[in-house]
Design a protein around this motif. Sequence first.
Motif, PDB file in Angstrom:
ATOM      1  N   TYR A  99     -35.416  17.415 -23.255  1.00 49.58           N
ATOM      2  CA  TYR A  99     -34.904  17.240 -24.619  1.00 49.58           C
ATOM      3  C   TYR A  99     -33.517  16.591 -24.584  1.00 49.58           C
ATOM      4  O   TYR A  99     -33.242  15.657 -25.344  1.00 49.58           O
ATOM      5  CB  TYR A  99     -34.842  18.583 -25.355  1.00 49.58           C
ATOM      6  N   ASP A 100     -32.649  17.078 -23.681  1.00 51.71           N
ATOM      7  CA  ASP A 100     -31.307  16.510 -23.589  1.00 51.71           C
ATOM      8  C   ASP A 100     -31.343  15.058 -23.119  1.00 51.71           C
ATOM      9  O   ASP A 100     -30.569  14.218 -23.592  1.00 51.71           O
ATOM     10  CB  ASP A 100     -30.452  17.336 -22.627  1.00 51.71           C
ATOM     11  N   ILE A 101     -32.233  14.755 -22.187  1.00 48.79           N
ATOM     12  CA  ILE A 101     -32.332  13.404 -21.648  1.00 48.79           C
ATOM     13  C   ILE A 101     -32.781  12.418 -22.716  1.00 48.79           C
ATOM     14  O   ILE A 101     -32.233  11.320 -22.839  1.00 48.79           O
ATOM     15  CB  ILE A 101     -33.312  13.369 -20.448  1.00 48.79           C
ATOM     16  N   TRP A 102     -33.766  12.821 -23.530  1.00 48.67           N
ATOM     17  CA  TRP A 102     -34.412  11.880 -24.444  1.00 48.67           C
ATOM     18  C   TRP A 102     -34.004  12.018 -25.908  1.00 48.67           C
ATOM     19  O   TRP A 102     -33.981  11.028 -26.641  1.00 48.67           O
ATOM     20  CB  TRP A 102     -35.932  12.007 -24.332  1.00 48.67           C
ATOM     21  N   PHE A 103     -33.692  13.221 -26.362  1.00 45.43           N
ATOM     22  CA  PHE A 103     -33.493  13.432 -27.804  1.00 45.43           C
ATOM     23  C   PHE A 103     -32.084  13.868 -28.210  1.00 45.43           C
ATOM     24  O   PHE A 103     -31.779  13.874 -29.401  1.00 45.43           O
ATOM     25  CB  PHE A 103     -34.502  14.451 -28.333  1.00 45.43           C
ATOM     26  N   LYS A 104     -31.254  14.236 -27.257  1.00 47.89           N
ATOM     27  CA  LYS A 104     -29.899  14.638 -27.619  1.00 47.89           C
ATOM     28  C   LYS A 104     -29.140  13.426 -28.146  1.00 47.89           C
ATOM     29  O   LYS A 104     -29.069  12.379 -27.509  1.00 47.89           O
ATOM     30  CB  LYS A 104     -29.169  15.220 -26.408  1.00 47.89           C
ATOM     31  N   LEU A 105     -28.574  13.577 -29.339  1.00 50.83           N
ATOM     32  CA  LEU A 105     -27.858  12.465 -29.969  1.00 50.83           C
ATOM     33  C   LEU A 105     -26.506  12.237 -29.315  1.00 50.83           C
ATOM     34  O   LEU A 105     -25.844  13.172 -28.865  1.00 50.83           O
ATOM     35  CB  LEU A 105     -27.664  12.737 -31.457  1.00 50.83           C
ATOM     36  N   TYR A 106     -26.101  10.966 -29.250  1.00 47.15           N
ATOM     37  CA  TYR A 106     -24.783  10.608 -28.767  1.00 47.15           C
ATOM     38  C   TYR A 106     -24.256   9.431 -29.582  1.00 47.15           C
ATOM     39  O   TYR A 106     -24.986   8.839 -30.382  1.00 47.15           O
ATOM     40  CB  TYR A 106     -24.791  10.290 -27.271  1.00 47.15           C
ATOM     41  N   ARG A 107     -23.013   9.105 -29.364  1.00 50.96           N
ATOM     42  CA  ARG A 107     -22.371   8.034 -30.122  1.00 50.96           C
ATOM     43  C   ARG A 107     -22.415   6.745 -29.304  1.00 50.96           C
ATOM     44  O   ARG A 107     -21.689   6.588 -28.337  1.00 50.96           O
ATOM     45  CB  ARG A 107     -20.926   8.422 -30.435  1.00 50.96           C
ATOM     46  N   ARG A 108     -23.284   5.815 -29.710  1.00 50.32           N
ATOM     47  CA  ARG A 108     -23.357   4.519 -29.020  1.00 50.32           C
ATOM     48  C   ARG A 108     -22.309   3.561 -29.586  1.00 50.32           C
ATOM     49  O   ARG A 108     -21.713   2.780 -28.869  1.00 50.32           O
ATOM     50  CB  ARG A 108     -24.767   3.925 -29.168  1.00 50.32           C
ATOM     51  N   ASP A 109     -22.113   3.622 -30.888  1.00 51.05           N
ATOM     52  CA  ASP A 109     -21.096   2.804 -31.554  1.00 51.05           C
ATOM     53  C   ASP A 109     -19.891   3.704 -31.840  1.00 51.05           C
ATOM     54  O   ASP A 109     -20.002   4.695 -32.563  1.00 51.05           O
ATOM     55  CB  ASP A 109     -21.659   2.222 -32.847  1.00 51.05           C
ATOM     56  N   LYS A 110     -18.745   3.367 -31.287  1.00 52.57           N
ATOM     57  CA  LYS A 110     -17.560   4.220 -31.395  1.00 52.57           C
ATOM     58  C   LYS A 110     -17.043   4.347 -32.824  1.00 52.57           C
ATOM     59  O   LYS A 110     -16.261   5.246 -33.125  1.00 52.57           O
ATOM     60  CB  LYS A 110     -16.452   3.688 -30.488  1.00 52.57           C
TER      61      LYS A 110
ATOM     62  N   ASP B 168     -25.220   8.327 -33.348  1.00 52.05           N
ATOM     63  CA  ASP B 168     -26.109   7.338 -33.946  1.00 52.05           C
ATOM     64  C   ASP B 168     -27.282   6.919 -33.071  1.00 52.05           C
ATOM     65  O   ASP B 168     -28.043   6.024 -33.438  1.00 52.05           O
ATOM     66  CB  ASP B 168     -25.310   6.089 -34.316  1.00 52.05           C
ATOM     67  N   SER B 169     -27.441   7.544 -31.898  1.00 55.69           N
ATOM     68  CA  SER B 169     -28.454   7.047 -30.976  1.00 55.69           C
ATOM     69  C   SER B 169     -28.915   8.156 -30.037  1.00 55.69           C
ATOM     70  O   SER B 169     -28.266   9.197 -29.907  1.00 55.69           O
ATOM     71  CB  SER B 169     -27.895   5.874 -30.161  1.00 55.69           C
ATOM     72  N   CYS B 170     -30.020   7.912 -29.376  1.00 58.69           N
ATOM     73  CA  CYS B 170     -30.505   8.781 -28.301  1.00 58.69           C
ATOM     74  C   CYS B 170     -31.421   7.954 -27.412  1.00 58.69           C
ATOM     75  O   CYS B 170     -31.808   6.837 -27.764  1.00 58.69           O
ATOM     76  CB  CYS B 170     -31.225  10.020 -28.838  1.00 58.69           C
ATOM     77  N   GLY B 171     -31.765   8.495 -26.257  1.00 59.26           N
ATOM     78  CA  GLY B 171     -32.597   7.756 -25.320  1.00 59.26           C
ATOM     79  C   GLY B 171     -33.932   7.364 -25.900  1.00 59.26           C
ATOM     80  O   GLY B 171     -34.388   6.227 -25.731  1.00 59.26           O
ATOM     81  N   PHE B 172     -34.576   8.287 -26.607  1.00 64.51           N
ATOM     82  CA  PHE B 172     -35.894   7.989 -27.167  1.00 64.51           C
ATOM     83  C   PHE B 172     -35.810   6.855 -28.169  1.00 64.51           C
ATOM     84  O   PHE B 172     -36.630   5.926 -28.139  1.00 64.51           O
ATOM     85  CB  PHE B 172     -36.493   9.230 -27.833  1.00 64.51           C
ATOM     86  N   GLU B 173     -34.827   6.927 -29.064  1.00 67.07           N
ATOM     87  CA  GLU B 173     -34.703   5.861 -30.070  1.00 67.07           C
ATOM     88  C   GLU B 173     -34.509   4.501 -29.405  1.00 67.07           C
ATOM     89  O   GLU B 173     -35.192   3.527 -29.739  1.00 67.07           O
ATOM     90  CB  GLU B 173     -33.531   6.131 -31.008  1.00 67.07           C
ATOM     91  N   HIS B 174     -33.584   4.438 -28.476  1.00 66.76           N
ATOM     92  CA  HIS B 174     -33.254   3.147 -27.882  1.00 66.76           C
ATOM     93  C   HIS B 174     -34.436   2.557 -27.112  1.00 66.76           C
ATOM     94  O   HIS B 174     -34.800   1.406 -27.316  1.00 66.76           O
ATOM     95  CB  HIS B 174     -32.052   3.290 -26.954  1.00 66.76           C
ATOM     96  N   VAL B 175     -35.028   3.354 -26.234  1.00 66.45           N
ATOM     97  CA  VAL B 175     -36.083   2.855 -25.348  1.00 66.45           C
ATOM     98  C   VAL B 175     -37.377   2.600 -26.099  1.00 66.45           C
ATOM     99  O   VAL B 175     -37.985   1.527 -25.976  1.00 66.45           O
ATOM    100  CB  VAL B 175     -36.329   3.839 -24.186  1.00 66.45           C
ATOM    101  N   PHE B 176     -37.822   3.558 -26.879  1.00 68.91           N
ATOM    102  CA  PHE B 176     -39.168   3.512 -27.437  1.00 68.91           C
ATOM    103  C   PHE B 176     -39.234   2.973 -28.866  1.00 68.91           C
ATOM    104  O   PHE B 176     -40.247   2.390 -29.252  1.00 68.91           O
ATOM    105  CB  PHE B 176     -39.803   4.899 -27.398  1.00 68.91           C
ATOM    106  N   VAL B 177     -38.179   3.171 -29.646  1.00 70.20           N
ATOM    107  CA  VAL B 177     -38.201   2.745 -31.050  1.00 70.20           C
ATOM    108  C   VAL B 177     -37.480   1.417 -31.223  1.00 70.20           C
ATOM    109  O   VAL B 177     -37.958   0.522 -31.924  1.00 70.20           O
ATOM    110  CB  VAL B 177     -37.570   3.819 -31.965  1.00 70.20           C
ATOM    111  N   GLY B 178     -36.324   1.284 -30.572  1.00 66.97           N
ATOM    112  CA  GLY B 178     -35.490   0.099 -30.730  1.00 66.97           C
ATOM    113  C   GLY B 178     -34.423   0.314 -31.786  1.00 66.97           C
ATOM    114  O   GLY B 178     -34.573   1.137 -32.695  1.00 66.97           O
ATOM    115  N   GLU B 179     -33.319  -0.412 -31.660  1.00 67.79           N
ATOM    116  CA  GLU B 179     -32.238  -0.331 -32.630  1.00 67.79           C
ATOM    117  C   GLU B 179     -31.491  -1.657 -32.634  1.00 67.79           C
ATOM    118  O   GLU B 179     -31.749  -2.528 -31.795  1.00 67.79           O
ATOM    119  CB  GLU B 179     -31.289   0.837 -32.297  1.00 67.79           C
TER     120      GLU B 179
END
Length: 300
Positions: free
Chosen positions: A149-160, A165-176
């Motif tokens: 869950y932490d690896i893929w779904f924990k939210l973090y700040r990609r844009d300072k 605003d982002s997480c591993g799952f969104e970036h890899v599988f959904v796109g942004e």
Amino acid sequence: MSYFFFFFFFFNSSQGTNQELSDVLNELWKLDVNRMKPGKDYKINLQGKAGFVSEGSNNARDSARAPLFSYVNENKLKSIDTYAHFINLLDNYEMSTGVAEQVTKEELQENNLFLDAILKTEVMKCAHRYLVSKGRASSDPAKFKRQLYDIWFKLYRRDKSGGEDSCGFEHVFVGETKHGKEIMGLHNWVQFYHQEKHNHVDYKGYKARSNKDTPDEDDHVLNLQFSWNGLVKPVGSCFIGVSPEFEVALFTIVFLLSDERVTNVKVKVDEYLLEIVVYRFGYSIGTSYPKMISSNNRDF
């Protein structure tokens, strides 16, 4: 063997193909019973070779008048739990970085249902056993799920400039997108198919390393060019037809076995010589994707 030397040797691409990791990934490949069969469960239309796109440009020659996917067995996508739960996650995210994600109770439940579904598969059980043997995961299934869950779904700040605003799952599988000007991520074939079906994605053609390495329509890995909501991704790459559990297992293994910010490892999976790329964002995945080097059982 020292800790540093082990990881340097294990992941240094100059050493050539990583045999141990290749063996593990080939075991996952054999166990991936939910992988779709090309020509039966889906059909792709490669068409032309994509052209060069200069950095920052959204102008690309269209070498593919038709969509990439000419057919996908949607009944199979809906009837297999891991695909069905995966698809439920694809509309849970804000497209643009800098816009904080608001996660609802329903979305939290969807995340957990997806993890529960993939953890029941032999693919993820194999990945878990391997990571435990390497001391990189707890043998407790509940703790391993929290780690995932932490690896893929924990939210973090990609844009300072914004919130989380982002997480591993969104970036890899959904796109942004970055400030609405650049495509980031979107390395998954199911999402690509769904976006293409709704006319949000326009496939521009395949990308090949050389004229000798042109893909064919049975390949399970593809380097490609496309536009998404008017923005062009000059070069993208993704597996085609593989199950969600296979991708999560593969990228999780590479992520957890290396403490480097960027990991590049060369592996041979089935007939494909690949470079697996994983970027770390703290204890989470920043991005991860495969890059096709060669295929079709050529001598490597």
